[in-house]
Design an enzyme around this catalytic site. Structure first.
Site, PDB file in Angstrom:
ATOM      1  N   HIS A   1       0.833  -1.206   0.000  1.00  0.00           N
ATOM      2  CA  HIS A   1       0.000   0.000   0.000  1.00  0.00           C
ATOM      3  C   HIS A   1       0.866   1.253   0.000  1.00  0.00           C
ATOM      4  O   HIS A   1       1.609   1.504   0.948  1.00  0.00           O
ATOM      5  CB  HIS A   1      -0.926   0.005   1.221  1.00  0.00           C
ATOM      6  CG  HIS A   1      -2.002   1.043   1.130  1.00  0.00           C
ATOM      7  ND1 HIS A   1      -2.974   1.026   0.151  1.00  0.00           N
ATOM      8  CD2 HIS A   1      -2.269   2.144   1.883  1.00  0.00           C
ATOM      9  CE1 HIS A   1      -3.785   2.053   0.323  1.00  0.00           C
ATOM     10  NE2 HIS A   1      -3.382   2.752   1.345  1.00  0.00           N
TER      11      HIS A   1
ATOM     12  N   HIS B   1       0.859   5.588  -1.347  1.00  0.00           N
ATOM     13  CA  HIS B   1       0.405   6.786  -2.052  1.00  0.00           C
ATOM     14  C   HIS B   1       1.682   7.585  -2.300  1.00  0.00           C
ATOM     15  O   HIS B   1       2.178   8.278  -1.398  1.00  0.00           O
ATOM     16  CB  HIS B   1      -0.564   7.606  -1.199  1.00  0.00           C
ATOM     17  CG  HIS B   1      -1.760   6.848  -0.702  1.00  0.00           C
ATOM     18  ND1 HIS B   1      -2.820   6.536  -1.527  1.00  0.00           N
ATOM     19  CD2 HIS B   1      -2.052   6.313   0.493  1.00  0.00           C
ATOM     20  CE1 HIS B   1      -3.727   5.863  -0.827  1.00  0.00           C
ATOM     21  NE2 HIS B   1      -3.292   5.703   0.399  1.00  0.00           N
TER      22      HIS B   1
ATOM     23  N   GLN C   1       2.530  11.314  -1.294  1.00  0.00           N
ATOM     24  CA  GLN C   1       2.629  11.686   0.123  1.00  0.00           C
ATOM     25  C   GLN C   1       4.075  11.654   0.637  1.00  0.00           C
ATOM     26  O   GLN C   1       4.363  12.188   1.709  1.00  0.00           O
ATOM     27  CB  GLN C   1       1.699  10.816   0.966  1.00  0.00           C
ATOM     28  CG  GLN C   1       0.224  11.132   0.669  1.00  0.00           C
ATOM     29  CD  GLN C   1      -0.771  10.280   1.441  1.00  0.00           C
ATOM     30  OE1 GLN C   1      -0.438   9.685   2.453  1.00  0.00           O
ATOM     31  NE2 GLN C   1      -2.000  10.212   0.950  1.00  0.00           N
TER      32      GLN C   1
ATOM     33  N   ARG D   1      -5.993  14.907   7.014  1.00  0.00           N
ATOM     34  CA  ARG D   1      -6.473  14.784   5.640  1.00  0.00           C
ATOM     35  C   ARG D   1      -6.612  16.162   4.980  1.00  0.00           C
ATOM     36  O   ARG D   1      -6.360  16.303   3.780  1.00  0.00           O
ATOM     37  CB  ARG D   1      -7.812  14.030   5.621  1.00  0.00           C
ATOM     38  CG  ARG D   1      -8.149  13.484   4.249  1.00  0.00           C
ATOM     39  CD  ARG D   1      -9.447  12.717   4.259  1.00  0.00           C
ATOM     40  NE  ARG D   1     -10.594  13.583   4.489  1.00  0.00           N
ATOM     41  CZ  ARG D   1     -11.847  13.277   4.158  1.00  0.00           C
ATOM     42  NH1 ARG D   1     -12.126  12.120   3.602  1.00  0.00           N
ATOM     43  NH2 ARG D   1     -12.840  14.107   4.404  1.00  0.00           N
TER      44      ARG D   1
ATOM     45  N   TYR E   1      -5.033   7.831  -6.722  1.00  0.00           N
ATOM     46  CA  TYR E   1      -6.290   8.554  -6.974  1.00  0.00           C
ATOM     47  C   TYR E   1      -6.075   9.988  -7.444  1.00  0.00           C
ATOM     48  O   TYR E   1      -7.027  10.724  -7.662  1.00  0.00           O
ATOM     49  CB  TYR E   1      -7.197   8.542  -5.734  1.00  0.00           C
ATOM     50  CG  TYR E   1      -6.562   8.985  -4.437  1.00  0.00           C
ATOM     51  CD1 TYR E   1      -6.380  10.329  -4.148  1.00  0.00           C
ATOM     52  CD2 TYR E   1      -6.166   8.054  -3.482  1.00  0.00           C
ATOM     53  CE1 TYR E   1      -5.815  10.737  -2.954  1.00  0.00           C
ATOM     54  CE2 TYR E   1      -5.593   8.451  -2.283  1.00  0.00           C
ATOM     55  CZ  TYR E   1      -5.422   9.792  -2.026  1.00  0.00           C
ATOM     56  OH  TYR E   1      -4.854  10.189  -0.838  1.00  0.00           O
TER      57      TYR E   1
ATOM     58  N   ARG F   1     -17.063   4.543   1.777  1.00  0.00           N
ATOM     59  CA  ARG F   1     -17.666   5.882   1.857  1.00  0.00           C
ATOM     60  C   ARG F   1     -17.553   6.636   0.536  1.00  0.00           C
ATOM     61  O   ARG F   1     -18.334   7.542   0.267  1.00  0.00           O
ATOM     62  CB  ARG F   1     -17.071   6.696   3.009  1.00  0.00           C
ATOM     63  CG  ARG F   1     -15.621   7.093   2.860  1.00  0.00           C
ATOM     64  CD  ARG F   1     -15.109   7.945   4.033  1.00  0.00           C
ATOM     65  NE  ARG F   1     -13.773   8.449   3.748  1.00  0.00           N
ATOM     66  CZ  ARG F   1     -12.637   7.832   4.084  1.00  0.00           C
ATOM     67  NH1 ARG F   1     -12.683   6.695   4.742  1.00  0.00           N
ATOM     68  NH2 ARG F   1     -11.463   8.355   3.763  1.00  0.00           N
TER      69      ARG F   1
ATOM     70  N   HIS G   1      -9.609   0.595   0.878  1.00  0.00           N
ATOM     71  CA  HIS G   1      -9.469   1.045   2.273  1.00  0.00           C
ATOM     72  C   HIS G   1     -10.749   0.616   2.978  1.00  0.00           C
ATOM     73  O   HIS G   1     -11.839   0.996   2.546  1.00  0.00           O
ATOM     74  CB  HIS G   1      -9.445   2.578   2.348  1.00  0.00           C
ATOM     75  CG  HIS G   1      -8.219   3.252   1.818  1.00  0.00           C
ATOM     76  ND1 HIS G   1      -8.283   4.420   1.110  1.00  0.00           N
ATOM     77  CD2 HIS G   1      -6.899   2.965   1.942  1.00  0.00           C
ATOM     78  CE1 HIS G   1      -7.054   4.838   0.812  1.00  0.00           C
ATOM     79  NE2 HIS G   1      -6.192   3.952   1.296  1.00  0.00           N
TER      80      HIS G   1
ATOM     81  N   HIS H   1      -5.946  -1.374   5.823  1.00  0.00           N
ATOM     82  CA  HIS H   1      -6.369  -0.839   7.130  1.00  0.00           C
ATOM     83  C   HIS H   1      -7.639  -1.534   7.620  1.00  0.00           C
ATOM     84  O   HIS H   1      -8.631  -0.868   7.917  1.00  0.00           O
ATOM     85  CB  HIS H   1      -6.670   0.671   7.091  1.00  0.00           C
ATOM     86  CG  HIS H   1      -5.616   1.526   6.498  1.00  0.00           C
ATOM     87  ND1 HIS H   1      -4.322   1.544   6.963  1.00  0.00           N
ATOM     88  CD2 HIS H   1      -5.650   2.418   5.470  1.00  0.00           C
ATOM     89  CE1 HIS H   1      -3.629   2.431   6.263  1.00  0.00           C
ATOM     90  NE2 HIS H   1      -4.402   2.954   5.350  1.00  0.00           N
TER      91      HIS H   1
ATOM     92  N   ASP I   1       2.324   3.153   2.834  1.00  0.00           N
ATOM     93  CA  ASP I   1       1.178   4.060   2.855  1.00  0.00           C
ATOM     94  C   ASP I   1       1.556   5.532   2.735  1.00  0.00           C
ATOM     95  O   ASP I   1       1.819   6.021   1.652  1.00  0.00           O
ATOM     96  CB  ASP I   1       0.351   3.770   4.125  1.00  0.00           C
ATOM     97  CG  ASP I   1      -1.011   4.444   4.115  1.00  0.00           C
ATOM     98  OD1 ASP I   1      -1.331   5.140   3.134  1.00  0.00           O
ATOM     99  OD2 ASP I   1      -1.778   4.272   5.081  1.00  0.00           O
TER     100      ASP I   1
HETATM  101 ZN   LIG Z   1      -4.184   4.552   1.831  1.00  0.00          ZN
END
Ligand SMILES: [Zn+2]
Length: 417
Positions: free
Chosen positions: A27, A29, A32, A53, A92, A179, A202, A239, A290
């Protein structure tokens, strides 16, 4: 000597080195990496995942394909030097900051592909479907717009990217979270995927999202997913932090892999994964870097075990009936899950050569080599790394470390300007 999930054996190549298979990072991103260390000041006494976030969204808005390429290449060099030889990129950041598509709608994906190719790491690219801003189906907020697709646009992106798939580039699929993906969209995407495609999601990182899921869908996230999708060994649940006992057993029985990201989950205040119960249920799991606040499989494995020790007041938690070694148990499970989660059979084809001249290994034996590697200090004990037969790290240095770091510095100046 060559370590495999069944233990040490003589190396068929006759090599006197101590080698282990490459490690899968389940995992990531990539963008980041550029904000690691930049969200550690209190902005509010109740700082949480959700205030982090906001910072992350502000940072995400600054990227274009060039800066993403430069940051990802630096990250992938760091991963290789740490022993990760394949990475699942949960991607994403698809569109321009205002939500409009780039001239090439896959431009941001291709930046990651180019970075992975340049660094020489295997990539399982997981374009993310991201459609709504909450369980109530509200539209994406302004800062989320560059993440969004409708189902048709998303499937077209997957088709486009699949044309470049190869032995070192797998194209899977990710659903951002329950979500962010309405139930009917999830079903439409799953129906369109090949049965072999890795699927990542997730699932239950925050207690708030567990409660929202109960309120809106009448079930906890994992409970809902297991009841509404044919979850099997092609699935990776990222997660799966907040689980009750039936969910622990349900994931284990499904054959899905849990991607645990201990340093990020600690950094974000998510909670502790119920490792002991999950191992008892026979569940598959691996680790991920992550948010990139740490890029080290050693640190992930160590903190996975230490979290359990801190919570239970016991030692040596991650063991199985066939091994009392914590290090070997952790490494065994990480390797056993790699093929299903990444689509890459790295255990037979990527290798890490350990720096057995280091003081940490003085007097080593088969029985303690892996525990010494994982539980003895912070010197990086990865000496050489081979990916798909190509040596990319020698004596601890990536072949293009300096050139890639130079481009990273320029990109960071632009991102921080
Ligand atoms: Zn993530």
């Amino acid at each position: 000597m060559l370590w495999t999930p069944s233990g040490w054996s003589e190396d068929a190549s006759g090599s006197a080195e101590w080698r282990v298979p490459g490690i899968a990072n389940l995992h990531s991103h990539a963008f980041q990496r550029a904000m690691a260390g930049l969200a550690e000041r209190q902005t509010h006494p109740e700082d949480s995942f959700w205030t982090w976030r906001d910072t992350m969204y502000r940072f995400a808005a600054r990227f274009d394909p060039d800066t993403l390429h430069a940051v990802a290449a630096q990250l992938y060099v760091e991963m290789l030097e740490a022993g990760y030889t394949t990475v699942c990129e949960f991607h994403y950041l698809h569109h321009a900051p205002d939500g409009s598509a780039y001239a090439d709608p896959a431009a941001m994906s291709r930046a990651l592909v180019a970075a992975a190719r340049e660094a020489g790491i295997r990539l399982t690219l997981l374009p993310v479907l991201y459609m709504s801003g909450g369980f109530d189906g509200r539209p994406l907020a302004e800062r989320q717009r560059r993440f969004g697709h409708d189902v048709d646009g998303f499937l077209a992106l997957l088709d486009m990217l699949r044309q470049d798939a190869s032995d070192t580039l797998r194209i899977g699929c990710a659903l951002h979270s329950l979500r962010a993906v309405p139930a009917d969209a999830m079903r439409a995407v799953l129906a369109a995927l090949s049965a072999q495609s890795p699927i990542h999601i997730h699932i239950a990182e925050q207690l708030g999202e567990v409660q929202d899921c109960i309120n809106v869908r009448g079930a906890r996230p994992v409970e809902w997913l297991l009841a509404n999708a044919a979850v099997d060994a092609h699935w990776t649940l990222v997660h799966a932090t907040h689980l009750n006992a039936p969910e622990v057993q349900g994931i284990a029985d499904s054959g899905a892999t849990v991607a645990i990201c201990p340093t990020t989950e600690a950094n974000l205040g998510d909670g502790l994964f119920p490792l002991r119960a999950y191992l008892g249920a026979g569940g598959a799991w691996g680790v991920g870097s992550d948010s990139q606040i740490s890029v080290s499989p050693i640190e992930e494995l160590r903190w996975l075990e230490y979290g359990q020790r801190l919570a239970t007041h016991h030692r040596n938690i991650a063991v199985r009936a066939d091994s009392t070694s914590v290090g070997e148990t952790l490494l065994h499970d990480v390797h056993a899950s790699a093929l299903n989660a990444t689509g890459n059979d790295i255990v037979g084809s990527d290798t890490i050569t350990l720096d057995t001249d280091a003081p940490q290994f003085v007097g080593m034996t088969n029985a303690d080599a892996i525990d010494r590697w994982i539980f003895s200090g912070n010197r990086n004990l990865v000496r050489d790394v081979d990916v798909a037969g190509v040596q990319v790290v020698a004596d601890g240095r990536h072949r293009d470390r300096d050139a890639i770091a130079g481009r990273y510095r320029s990109a960071m100046r632009k991102l921080l300007a």
